[in-house]
Write a protein that holds these residues in place. Sequence first.
Motif, PDB file in Angstrom:
ATOM      1  N   ASP A 102       0.875  -1.165   0.000  1.00 25.50           N
ATOM      2  CA  ASP A 102       0.000   0.000   0.000  1.00 25.50           C
ATOM      3  C   ASP A 102       0.918   1.222   0.000  1.00 25.50           C
ATOM      4  O   ASP A 102       1.668   1.438   0.948  1.00 25.50           O
ATOM      5  N   VAL A 103       0.861   1.997  -1.081  1.00 21.68           N
ATOM      6  CA  VAL A 103       1.800   3.108  -1.245  1.00 21.68           C
ATOM      7  C   VAL A 103       1.630   4.136  -0.125  1.00 21.68           C
ATOM      8  O   VAL A 103       2.572   4.833   0.243  1.00 21.68           O
ATOM      9  N   ASN A 104       0.450   4.191   0.460  1.00 21.20           N
ATOM     10  CA  ASN A 104       0.198   5.151   1.539  1.00 21.20           C
ATOM     11  C   ASN A 104       0.745   4.670   2.884  1.00 21.20           C
ATOM     12  O   ASN A 104       0.941   5.457   3.788  1.00 21.20           O
ATOM     13  N   LYS A 164       6.247   9.376  -1.966  1.00 22.50           N
ATOM     14  CA  LYS A 164       5.945   8.069  -1.392  1.00 22.50           C
ATOM     15  C   LYS A 164       6.792   6.984  -2.060  1.00 22.50           C
ATOM     16  O   LYS A 164       7.287   6.074  -1.405  1.00 22.50           O
ATOM     17  N   LEU A 165       6.953   7.120  -3.385  1.00 18.92           N
ATOM     18  CA  LEU A 165       7.754   6.120  -4.104  1.00 18.92           C
ATOM     19  C   LEU A 165       9.215   6.174  -3.653  1.00 18.92           C
ATOM     20  O   LEU A 165       9.865   5.138  -3.519  1.00 18.92           O
ATOM     21  N   TYR A 166       9.735   7.386  -3.399  1.00 21.79           N
ATOM     22  CA  TYR A 166      11.136   7.476  -2.995  1.00 21.79           C
ATOM     23  C   TYR A 166      11.372   6.925  -1.600  1.00 21.79           C
ATOM     24  O   TYR A 166      12.465   6.447  -1.289  1.00 21.79           O
ATOM     25  N   GLU A 167      10.317   6.952  -0.767  1.00 19.61           N
ATOM     26  CA  GLU A 167      10.450   6.257   0.520  1.00 19.61           C
ATOM     27  C   GLU A 167      10.633   4.758   0.289  1.00 19.61           C
ATOM     28  O   GLU A 167      11.435   4.111   0.951  1.00 19.61           O
ATOM     29  N   ILE A 168       9.863   4.231  -0.658  1.00 20.09           N
ATOM     30  CA  ILE A 168       9.980   2.799  -0.977  1.00 20.09           C
ATOM     31  C   ILE A 168      11.364   2.499  -1.558  1.00 20.09           C
ATOM     32  O   ILE A 168      12.028   1.534  -1.177  1.00 20.09           O
ATOM     33  N   VAL A 169      11.821   3.373  -2.466  1.00 19.90           N
ATOM     34  CA  VAL A 169      13.160   3.207  -3.058  1.00 19.90           C
ATOM     35  C   VAL A 169      14.216   3.208  -1.951  1.00 19.90           C
ATOM     36  O   VAL A 169      15.130   2.367  -1.948  1.00 19.90           O
ATOM     37  N   GLY A 170      14.041   4.116  -0.970  1.00 19.82           N
ATOM     38  CA  GLY A 170      14.990   4.208   0.146  1.00 19.82           C
ATOM     39  C   GLY A 170      15.011   2.931   0.977  1.00 19.82           C
ATOM     40  O   GLY A 170      16.084   2.404   1.304  1.00 19.82           O
ATOM     41  N   THR A 171      13.830   2.408   1.299  1.00 22.30           N
ATOM     42  CA  THR A 171      13.761   1.183   2.090  1.00 22.30           C
ATOM     43  C   THR A 171      14.364   0.009   1.323  1.00 22.30           C
ATOM     44  O   THR A 171      15.124  -0.784   1.877  1.00 22.30           O
ATOM     45  N   LEU A 172      14.037  -0.075   0.032  1.00 28.09           N
ATOM     46  CA  LEU A 172      14.596  -1.169  -0.773  1.00 28.09           C
ATOM     47  C   LEU A 172      16.128  -1.071  -0.807  1.00 28.09           C
ATOM     48  O   LEU A 172      16.823  -2.081  -0.754  1.00 28.09           O
ATOM     49  N   HIS A 173      16.635   0.153  -0.860  1.00 30.68           N
ATOM     50  CA  HIS A 173      18.087   0.359  -0.860  1.00 30.68           C
ATOM     51  C   HIS A 173      18.708  -0.192   0.424  1.00 30.68           C
ATOM     52  O   HIS A 173      19.704  -0.916   0.390  1.00 30.68           O
ATOM     53  N   GLU A 174      18.056   0.139   1.559  1.00 32.98           N
ATOM     54  CA  GLU A 174      18.548  -0.386   2.847  1.00 32.98           C
ATOM     55  C   GLU A 174      18.534  -1.906   2.862  1.00 32.98           C
ATOM     56  O   GLU A 174      19.335  -2.531   3.549  1.00 32.98           O
ATOM     57  N   GLU A 175      17.613  -2.481   2.119  1.00 38.68           N
ATOM     58  CA  GLU A 175      17.496  -3.942   2.074  1.00 38.68           C
ATOM     59  C   GLU A 175      18.370  -4.563   0.992  1.00 38.68           C
ATOM     60  O   GLU A 175      18.302  -5.760   0.723  1.00 38.68           O
ATOM     61  N   GLY A 176      19.153  -3.734   0.328  1.00 41.13           N
ATOM     62  CA  GLY A 176      20.109  -4.271  -0.646  1.00 41.13           C
ATOM     63  C   GLY A 176      19.633  -4.305  -2.091  1.00 41.13           C
ATOM     64  O   GLY A 176      20.232  -4.983  -2.925  1.00 41.13           O
TER      65      GLY A 176
END
Length: 452
Positions: A102-104, A164-176
């Motif tokens: 959920d993007v929100n 919101k998408l860049y938050e997801i990009v950031g989290t994915l980055h932390e996850e490798g």
Amino acid sequence: MKTRSPIVSVLGHVDHGKTTLLDNIRGSTIAAKEAGGITQHIGATEIPMDVISSICGEFLERMSINEKLPGLFFIDTPGHEAFTTLRKRGGSLADLAILILDVNEGFKPQTYEALNILKSSKTPFVVAANKIDKIPGWKSVENASFTESMKQQDSDIVFKLDQKLYEIVGTLHEEGFESERFDRISNFASQITIVPISAMSGEGLTELLTMLLGLAYQYLREQLQIEENSPAEGTVLEVKEEKGLGLTIDTIIYDGLLNKDDRIMMLTKDNKVISTKIRSLLKPKPLEEIRESKTMFENTDEIVAAAGVKIVAPHVDDVVAGSPLKVANANDEKVEDELLSEVDNIRIQTNDIGIIVKADTLGSLEALVNILDQKDIPIKSAEIGDISRRDIINASIMYEEDKKYGVVVGFNVNILPSAEEELNNQEIKVFQDKVIYQLTEDYLDWVNTAKE
Ligand code: GTP
Ligand code: MG
Ligand code: NA
């Protein structure tokens, strides 16, 4: 050689929209009919290529994807935290996956869990950033591509989505993982694709499915070839009485070929291996979930993975839902060992004193035990099947030790008549529900009320 359909698992946190996404693709309303609004089993649907193509339209041509796949075979998984094993199973069966969120709300515990499953199984996946229609100010354009829909949005809304998408990009980055919105990707080999969608309005499904096919062609060409004589492997979803057919088993065949003449081997409720000869193979219609299928099944001589199939065969009374399924060969013992080792990791810890637990499948039994463990509710025994007289008697032995354990908790099961009869002479309390977390809540409420 034959080309099988890729298996695409849909994974993500509870209520982030997995079932609704599949409903939209296949034109069904399963999510709205689920008990408690949550998915509690593995679902499977074959989507033929012409349906996919009609949703993808010109995008497929633009990507010059024109090779033939029979279709996509989608697996829906539960997002509720208790169903770890079903998520793992769904994740490990997958050739490809959609990680939906959920993007929100962004990443939630089971989003991380699903990501880790995909990481360890090295499954290629796309990220679906769902529920864009819920971004305040978003103007939904029914079934439009994301590209088209974007043109209708005010610039501040587009900005909000990007944040919101860049938050997801950031989290994915932390996850490798490096990732990017699908239309900004510079390198499809090293970046994970994020597609903003609304499972509700259908916006973005065009790009989501196109990107998925892109992954299939990038990674799966060889993996999808199956030899003419490769034996089927599958998993049992449900054992079910069917009018005019007797007991049948609903299965997912995820690899190889299954023939009408095959002898198959499966596990029983008490962990024995049975072997039986297939009487007939019945295929559900495409776009229908095998469990939900109400229409007539079609008789067939051969099943090519990945597919859902109803099998009619004798001696399947004790087959356990959730069992692996294998085709027997000259060496029954070897197949037997393989079957047993697949369920070896599903071991349930029990106590000397505790409640009696019953559930309908291996996966749901384990999920229920997970929830009970979390709440520190001790379990005397946990088994698959309807509530029997023996269960009531065992509960009454527990009742002698401690009244609050004189209890049977049943998920998606019935009370057998003999058990009903026994209940008349006993103080035993039976809790039944079709929603898994409701059972522990009801039980704990009852314990607390009894204390007062
Ligand atoms: P579990 O299987 O229980 O993990 O949930 P799920 O991921 O399958 O979610 P489900 O499809 O059940 O959707 C949960 C709720 O969100 C339902 O009420 C859906 O109608 C709603 N929903 C799903 N997708 C969207 C969307 O794109 N937009 C809006 N507005 N609501 C959505
Ligand atoms: Mg669901
Ligand atoms: Na749900």
